[in-house]
Scaffold this active site. Sequence first.
Site, mmCIF file in Angstrom:
data_model
loop_
_atom_site.group_PDB
_atom_site.id
_atom_site.type_symbol
_atom_site.label_atom_id
_atom_site.label_comp_id
_atom_site.label_asym_id
_atom_site.label_seq_id
_atom_site.Cartn_x
_atom_site.Cartn_y
_atom_site.Cartn_z
ATOM 1 N N GLY A 110 -30.431 -20.529 -9.856
ATOM 2 C CA GLY A 110 -29.792 -21.699 -9.268
ATOM 3 C C GLY A 110 -29.084 -21.413 -7.958
ATOM 4 N N LEU A 152 -26.007 -22.125 -7.078
ATOM 5 C CA LEU A 152 -24.646 -21.630 -7.219
ATOM 6 C C LEU A 152 -24.629 -20.185 -7.721
ATOM 7 C CD1 LEU A 152 -21.836 -22.652 -6.656
ATOM 8 C CD2 LEU A 152 -21.695 -23.495 -9.004
ATOM 9 N N ASP A 194 -29.144 -16.098 -23.134
ATOM 10 C CA ASP A 194 -29.190 -17.513 -23.462
ATOM 11 C C ASP A 194 -27.787 -17.947 -23.868
ATOM 12 O OD1 ASP A 194 -29.523 -20.049 -24.421
ATOM 13 O OD2 ASP A 194 -31.110 -19.550 -25.859
ATOM 14 N N ILE A 195 -27.123 -18.725 -23.001
ATOM 15 C CA ILE A 195 -25.716 -19.055 -23.260
ATOM 16 C C ILE A 195 -25.536 -19.970 -24.460
ATOM 17 C CG2 ILE A 195 -25.078 -18.705 -20.844
ATOM 18 C CD1 ILE A 195 -24.932 -21.765 -20.557
ATOM 19 N N TYR A 207 -27.851 -27.902 -16.822
ATOM 20 C CA TYR A 207 -28.827 -28.962 -16.561
ATOM 21 C C TYR A 207 -28.325 -29.759 -15.364
ATOM 22 C CZ TYR A 207 -32.180 -32.692 -17.776
ATOM 23 O OH TYR A 207 -33.210 -33.595 -17.789
ATOM 24 N N ASP A 244 -17.721 -34.183 -10.519
ATOM 25 C CA ASP A 244 -17.022 -35.430 -10.213
ATOM 26 C C ASP A 244 -17.599 -36.597 -11.007
ATOM 27 O OD1 ASP A 244 -19.435 -35.279 -8.815
ATOM 28 O OD2 ASP A 244 -18.703 -36.526 -7.155
ATOM 29 N N TYR A 294 -25.339 -37.253 -17.959
ATOM 30 C CA TYR A 294 -24.913 -36.014 -17.313
ATOM 31 C C TYR A 294 -23.386 -35.923 -17.284
ATOM 32 C CZ TYR A 294 -24.222 -32.531 -13.625
ATOM 33 O OH TYR A 294 -23.827 -31.434 -12.903
ATOM 34 N N LYS A 327 -20.782 -33.154 -19.238
ATOM 35 C CA LYS A 327 -19.782 -32.323 -18.552
ATOM 36 C C LYS A 327 -18.385 -32.588 -19.108
ATOM 37 C CE LYS A 327 -22.171 -29.960 -15.496
ATOM 38 N NZ LYS A 327 -22.171 -28.469 -15.481
#
Length: 748
Positions: A456, A458, A482-483, A507, A548, A571, A575
């Site tokens: 990714g 980040l 695998d988290i 995701y 956000d 999504y 979060k």
Amino acid sequence: MANIELWGGVECTVNRVGEQYFDQLAQSGHARRLSDLDLFAELGIKKIRYPVLWESVAPDHPEQKNWDWATERLNRLRELTIEPIVGLLHHGSGPRYTHLIDEDFPHKFAQYARAVARQFPWVTYYTPINEPLTTARFSALYGLWYPHTRDDASFVKALLNQIQGTKLAMEAIREINPSAQLVQTDDLGYSHSTPALQYQADFENHRRWLTWDLLCGKVNQQHPLWNYLLKAKAPETLLLELLENPCPPNVIGVNYYVTSERYLDEHIADYPWHTHGSNQKHRYADVEAVRVQAASPLGAQKILEQACDRYNLPVAITEAHLCCTREEQMRWFTEVWDAASLLKEQGKNVLGVTAWTLLGAYDWNSLLTQNRGHYEMGVYDLRGGEPARTAVSELLTGIASGAERHPLLQVPGWWNRACRSVYPPSAECPEVWDISLNKSKQGSKLQPLLITGATGTLGRAFARVCDIRGIPYVLLSRQQMDITNEDSVRKALTQYKPWAVVNTAGYVRVDQAEQEPEACFRENTLGPAVLAKICQEEQVQLVTFSSDLVFGGEKMVVYTEQDTPQPLNVYGRSKAEAEAQVLAAMPTALVIRTSAFFGPWDEHNFVYHALKAMVRQEPLEAAADQFITPTYVPDLVNTTLDLLIDAESGIWHLANRGTYSWAEFAALAANMAGLDPKPWLEAVPSAKIGQPAARPMFSGLGTVKRGVLPTVEDALQRFLHATQFPVRPSLPPQEEEVADQSLLSAGA
């Protein structure tokens, strides 16, 4: 390690530029906060360099003095059993009724010193004038500060006025307190050079000692600078008076910075214009030796040893500070501390090391010539309005007792790594600190940072910044850890033994999540929750990222950490639920909410695509009714790492300052890139764009904490500079294919 003391100091300069005074205590807010002194006491400092400044106590008339502030502060220090080293003039030229080349300056200053001693007869330690040589150079040789002269005669006059003023001040103080001690500070560096400029380096290496040489009565007819001083109109009678009746310091106070050592080079074409100067014989560049590949800086230990040997007096480091990332701040201080401790063990009379600028400093990037509020963080962080502890604070609390140090201190500071060289430039990341690649010099012996999300934007950004900052890390893909699987997470933590985990996996397809809620919640909620559980069990720090989009957009003013999430889509709900589960499992976890980010290291961001479209003169639609706070990836990553090293916890908002609609953001980027967005940019309602997942009309992020990032405009300037985004008119059709290739590689 031998027993040396931890001292402290607050940046307290009151310098004059033209008719304007710059006051560091006002800028830092310390002038208003008595409670800061209790924070300083928690560090375990034994002495503190503390101001009772002439310009502040008697600004308008020598007989009109206000002691209220100084009395309250010095009395509180006394209650806290911290010994003050009182400073009376700190890079200043004095109140408006005098200045550094005023004939009566020494006597006016001594009168003020006598008044201070009468007011505080119990004070033992004084630094009447901080860094006389440095102040004389900046004020009277370089013209940066008042009285803005630029000649040797004025420089020598300003220096001798301060030396004579110090001598007379100590005589006046000792009439009241015979046991008063002089702690005389100055910057002590060293000048390196090419062979052609060795004569200039020799001159500067003699000049660097002048403050202490003059006070110690070492400047006689055999002194290398005797003739220079006389030529610059120094009164011989005054030099002889200082020779016959010296005022030797009780403590030599050495201020040593990473920039204190210089390199002189006549090949000026190799250096930026602002480094160029002249001595009437040669034009040459004067740059930081640490940035020159050919230079070999002496370092803190050799500089301190030189001071010990030259004077055979007690010596202390009276300023140790580096404006840099958190781990580099700690690396610099520990290097200076360890150098002083080693010399103490070898029998040198080294007393202590001063953690300078406990509260940070302002506008030193312009040498205090501009009041722009540029803040350099110190031992405490003031960005949230009140002093906040940092990893540097924790380091100092335990350093004198030999407490365990942060794992990142196993790595040498940037000034000791290959990346130090700018002349000529070194590669951006000359060393790879990925422990799994086993390419760092220390290899797997170092305790790494574990980063998830290897594919990714980040995750790769964290790896890149860790390489630059010298932070050992392991970047893991889902196949490697695998988290969502507890056994997989435990196995990775056992194998690598990290001090912290940065979770960037997740995701990210906001619209597709509406059709794949199970996959979204598995990656965005279950994964971070599992990480939190295992990290809590293993006592490993954790940072994970939120969005956000946990907010519903009903406020229309920036959301802060205190606002309650009300997500509108799958999504956002994933979060928000992750935040709750992570902090329930691990209250010490750090959760970063951020917004739409852009960066210079890949093309997968809105700014790049918007600019690319306008460069190619293609139409671009952008929502005019959805407002976000854009976030620059380098700022996000660097600040997250600082907060993680500081062991911060809870929910934090990290986004650059400024809220824009997508259309406004595209127009701003275009204008800053020199493009006219009007023919190509169409601001449209978000409904026209047709996004399957509902978005808040406003999701701007603000903060009530100290995680304050630069403005969006500032970030865009750096983005454009880093990418060197090609701005040019459209090309003839036959050249379009070649041009496209350059565009595709511009952000790489």
